[in-house]
Motif scaffolding. Structure first.
Motif, mmCIF file in Angstrom:
data_model
loop_
_atom_site.group_PDB
_atom_site.id
_atom_site.type_symbol
_atom_site.label_atom_id
_atom_site.label_comp_id
_atom_site.label_asym_id
_atom_site.label_seq_id
_atom_site.Cartn_x
_atom_site.Cartn_y
_atom_site.Cartn_z
ATOM 1 N N LEU A 127 36.588 -15.933 -10.501
ATOM 2 C CA LEU A 127 36.533 -17.039 -11.381
ATOM 3 C C LEU A 127 36.000 -18.154 -11.153
ATOM 4 O O LEU A 127 35.599 -18.230 -9.731
ATOM 5 C CB LEU A 127 38.138 -17.441 -11.767
ATOM 6 C CG LEU A 127 39.014 -16.418 -12.624
ATOM 7 C CD1 LEU A 127 40.365 -16.810 -12.619
ATOM 8 C CD2 LEU A 127 38.475 -16.087 -13.879
ATOM 9 N N PRO A 128 35.629 -19.200 -11.808
ATOM 10 C CA PRO A 128 34.570 -20.235 -11.498
ATOM 11 C C PRO A 128 35.156 -20.943 -10.087
ATOM 12 O O PRO A 128 36.290 -21.513 -10.247
ATOM 13 C CB PRO A 128 34.587 -21.077 -12.868
ATOM 14 C CG PRO A 128 34.643 -20.113 -13.902
ATOM 15 C CD PRO A 128 35.769 -19.212 -13.372
ATOM 16 N N GLY A 180 31.881 -25.943 -8.924
ATOM 17 C CA GLY A 180 30.803 -25.628 -9.934
ATOM 18 C C GLY A 180 29.112 -25.548 -9.167
ATOM 19 O O GLY A 180 28.157 -25.516 -9.808
ATOM 20 N N CYS A 214 28.103 -19.736 -5.743
ATOM 21 C CA CYS A 214 29.201 -18.738 -5.400
ATOM 22 C C CYS A 214 28.835 -18.435 -4.032
ATOM 23 O O CYS A 214 27.725 -18.633 -3.321
ATOM 24 C CB CYS A 214 28.954 -17.481 -6.270
ATOM 25 S SG CYS A 214 29.153 -17.860 -7.888
ATOM 26 N N ALA A 216 23.976 -20.993 -8.756
ATOM 27 C CA ALA A 216 24.275 -20.752 -9.962
ATOM 28 C C ALA A 216 23.121 -20.064 -10.893
ATOM 29 O O ALA A 216 21.896 -20.578 -10.817
ATOM 30 C CB ALA A 216 25.076 -21.876 -10.671
ATOM 31 N N CYS A 245 25.847 -14.718 -9.706
ATOM 32 C CA CYS A 245 26.545 -16.113 -9.848
ATOM 33 C C CYS A 245 26.272 -16.684 -11.359
ATOM 34 O O CYS A 245 25.126 -17.108 -11.497
ATOM 35 C CB CYS A 245 26.216 -16.818 -8.909
ATOM 36 S SG CYS A 245 27.188 -18.516 -8.733
ATOM 37 N N GLY A 246 27.182 -16.857 -12.117
ATOM 38 C CA GLY A 246 27.101 -17.418 -13.440
ATOM 39 C C GLY A 246 26.974 -18.885 -13.055
ATOM 40 O O GLY A 246 26.830 -19.593 -12.197
ATOM 41 N N THR A 247 26.318 -19.377 -14.229
ATOM 42 C CA THR A 247 26.024 -20.978 -14.406
ATOM 43 C C THR A 247 27.127 -21.776 -14.362
ATOM 44 O O THR A 247 27.085 -22.776 -13.955
ATOM 45 C CB THR A 247 25.244 -21.051 -15.760
ATOM 46 O OG1 THR A 247 26.096 -20.977 -16.877
ATOM 47 C CG2 THR A 247 23.860 -20.400 -15.921
ATOM 48 N N ASP A 248 28.360 -21.210 -14.495
ATOM 49 C CA ASP A 248 29.692 -21.757 -14.255
ATOM 50 C C ASP A 248 30.345 -21.518 -13.046
ATOM 51 O O ASP A 248 31.416 -21.869 -12.826
ATOM 52 C CB ASP A 248 30.593 -21.339 -15.548
ATOM 53 C CG ASP A 248 31.078 -20.031 -15.426
ATOM 54 O OD1 ASP A 248 30.304 -19.335 -14.698
ATOM 55 O OD2 ASP A 248 32.066 -19.609 -16.252
ATOM 56 N N SER A 249 29.382 -20.802 -12.196
ATOM 57 C CA SER A 249 29.782 -20.676 -10.948
ATOM 58 C C SER A 249 30.930 -19.394 -10.908
ATOM 59 O O SER A 249 31.782 -19.279 -9.718
ATOM 60 C CB SER A 249 30.498 -21.757 -10.075
ATOM 61 O OG SER A 249 29.435 -22.528 -9.694
ATOM 62 N N SER A 250 31.131 -18.596 -11.912
ATOM 63 C CA SER A 250 32.021 -17.421 -11.703
ATOM 64 C C SER A 250 31.137 -16.190 -11.280
ATOM 65 O O SER A 250 29.854 -16.497 -11.248
ATOM 66 C CB SER A 250 32.302 -16.798 -13.270
ATOM 67 O OG SER A 250 31.325 -16.768 -13.831
#
Length: 108
Positions: A25-26, A30, A33, A42, A57-62
Protein backbone atom coordinates in the motif's frame (compact mmCIF):
# COMPACT_ATOMS: atom_id res chain seq x y z
CA UNK A 1 -13.19 -43.05 -25.53
CA UNK A 2 -9.62 -42.67 -26.88
CA UNK A 3 -9.99 -38.86 -26.80
CA UNK A 4 -10.40 -39.03 -23.01
CA UNK A 5 -7.14 -40.99 -22.70
CA UNK A 6 -5.33 -38.41 -24.84
CA UNK A 7 -6.66 -35.55 -22.70
CA UNK A 8 -5.67 -37.38 -19.51
CA UNK A 9 -2.19 -38.03 -20.89
CA UNK A 10 -1.70 -34.37 -21.88
CA UNK A 11 -2.82 -33.22 -18.42
CA UNK A 12 -0.49 -35.68 -16.70
CA UNK A 13 2.50 -34.53 -18.79
CA UNK A 14 1.89 -30.81 -18.39
CA UNK A 15 3.60 -28.28 -16.16
CA UNK A 16 1.54 -25.87 -14.06
CA UNK A 17 2.77 -22.38 -13.16
CA UNK A 18 1.11 -20.02 -10.68
CA UNK A 19 2.23 -16.39 -10.67
CA UNK A 20 4.00 -14.79 -7.71
CA UNK A 21 3.19 -11.12 -7.03
CA UNK A 22 2.78 -8.86 -4.02
CA UNK A 23 1.32 -5.40 -3.50
CA UNK A 24 2.38 -2.81 -0.91
CA UNK A 25 0.00 0.00 0.00
CA UNK A 26 1.08 3.63 -0.44
CA UNK A 27 3.61 4.92 2.06
CA UNK A 28 2.84 7.85 4.38
CA UNK A 29 5.16 10.35 2.68
CA UNK A 30 4.43 9.59 -1.00
CA UNK A 31 8.12 9.98 -1.85
CA UNK A 32 8.56 6.73 -3.76
CA UNK A 33 9.02 3.10 -2.73
CA UNK A 34 11.73 0.93 -1.20
CA UNK A 35 12.45 -2.70 -2.11
CA UNK A 36 15.23 -4.50 -0.19
CA UNK A 37 16.95 -1.19 0.58
CA UNK A 38 16.74 0.10 -3.01
CA UNK A 39 14.78 3.36 -3.48
CA UNK A 40 12.40 3.43 -6.45
CA UNK A 41 11.07 6.81 -7.55
CA UNK A 42 7.30 7.14 -8.01
CA UNK A 43 6.41 5.98 -11.53
CA UNK A 44 9.62 3.96 -11.98
CA UNK A 45 10.39 0.24 -12.15
CA UNK A 46 13.27 -1.67 -10.54
CA UNK A 47 14.43 -5.18 -11.42
CA UNK A 48 16.29 -7.00 -8.61
CA UNK A 49 18.49 -9.75 -10.07
CA UNK A 50 19.28 -11.26 -6.64
CA UNK A 51 15.65 -12.01 -5.75
CA UNK A 52 14.42 -12.20 -9.39
CA UNK A 53 11.68 -9.65 -8.65
CA UNK A 54 10.49 -6.75 -10.79
CA UNK A 55 8.93 -3.89 -8.79
CA UNK A 56 6.91 -0.92 -10.02
CA UNK A 57 6.32 2.12 -7.83
CA UNK A 58 3.01 3.84 -8.51
CA UNK A 59 2.59 7.61 -8.60
CA UNK A 60 0.84 7.26 -5.20
CA UNK A 61 3.89 5.33 -3.85
CA UNK A 62 2.07 1.99 -3.87
CA UNK A 63 4.35 -0.81 -5.03
CA UNK A 64 3.71 -4.01 -6.95
CA UNK A 65 6.43 -6.65 -7.23
CA UNK A 66 6.25 -9.80 -9.36
CA UNK A 67 8.75 -12.60 -9.71
CA UNK A 68 10.33 -13.39 -13.07
CA UNK A 69 12.36 -16.31 -14.35
CA UNK A 70 12.37 -19.16 -11.86
CA UNK A 71 10.75 -16.82 -9.27
CA UNK A 72 7.71 -16.25 -11.49
CA UNK A 73 5.64 -18.56 -9.35
CA UNK A 74 5.03 -22.10 -8.24
CA UNK A 75 6.13 -24.74 -10.73
CA UNK A 76 4.74 -28.23 -10.76
CA UNK A 77 7.01 -30.27 -13.03
CA UNK A 78 5.93 -33.47 -14.76
CA UNK A 79 7.56 -36.72 -13.67
CA UNK A 80 11.00 -37.19 -15.16
CA UNK A 81 11.74 -33.44 -15.42
CA UNK A 82 14.14 -31.26 -13.41
CA UNK A 83 14.63 -27.45 -13.21
CA UNK A 84 18.19 -26.14 -13.65
CA UNK A 85 18.59 -22.55 -12.35
CA UNK A 86 21.08 -20.07 -13.82
CA UNK A 87 20.65 -16.73 -12.08
CA UNK A 88 16.99 -15.84 -12.72
CA UNK A 89 16.85 -17.96 -15.87
CA UNK A 90 16.02 -21.65 -15.86
CA UNK A 91 15.84 -24.68 -18.09
CA UNK A 92 13.55 -27.69 -17.72
CA UNK A 93 15.60 -30.80 -18.48
CA UNK A 94 15.31 -34.56 -18.19
CA UNK A 95 15.99 -35.87 -14.68
CA UNK A 96 18.10 -38.63 -16.25
CA UNK A 97 20.13 -36.39 -18.58
CA UNK A 98 20.48 -32.70 -17.65
CA UNK A 99 21.69 -31.91 -21.19
CA UNK A 100 18.40 -33.10 -22.75
CA UNK A 101 15.39 -30.73 -22.67
CA UNK A 102 12.27 -32.18 -21.05
CA UNK A 103 9.17 -32.34 -23.23
CA UNK A 104 6.13 -30.72 -21.57
CA UNK A 105 3.35 -28.20 -22.08
CA UNK A 106 2.35 -25.32 -19.79
CA UNK A 107 -1.19 -25.27 -18.41
CA UNK A 108 -2.90 -22.46 -16.50
Amino acid sequence: MSALWIIALVCAMSMRVESSCMLALPGPDGAGCTYRGHHIAAGDTYRDMDSCMSCSCGTDSSMQCCGFGHAAGVFSLPDGCFMLKDGCDFKIVSSQNHLQPCQFSIVG
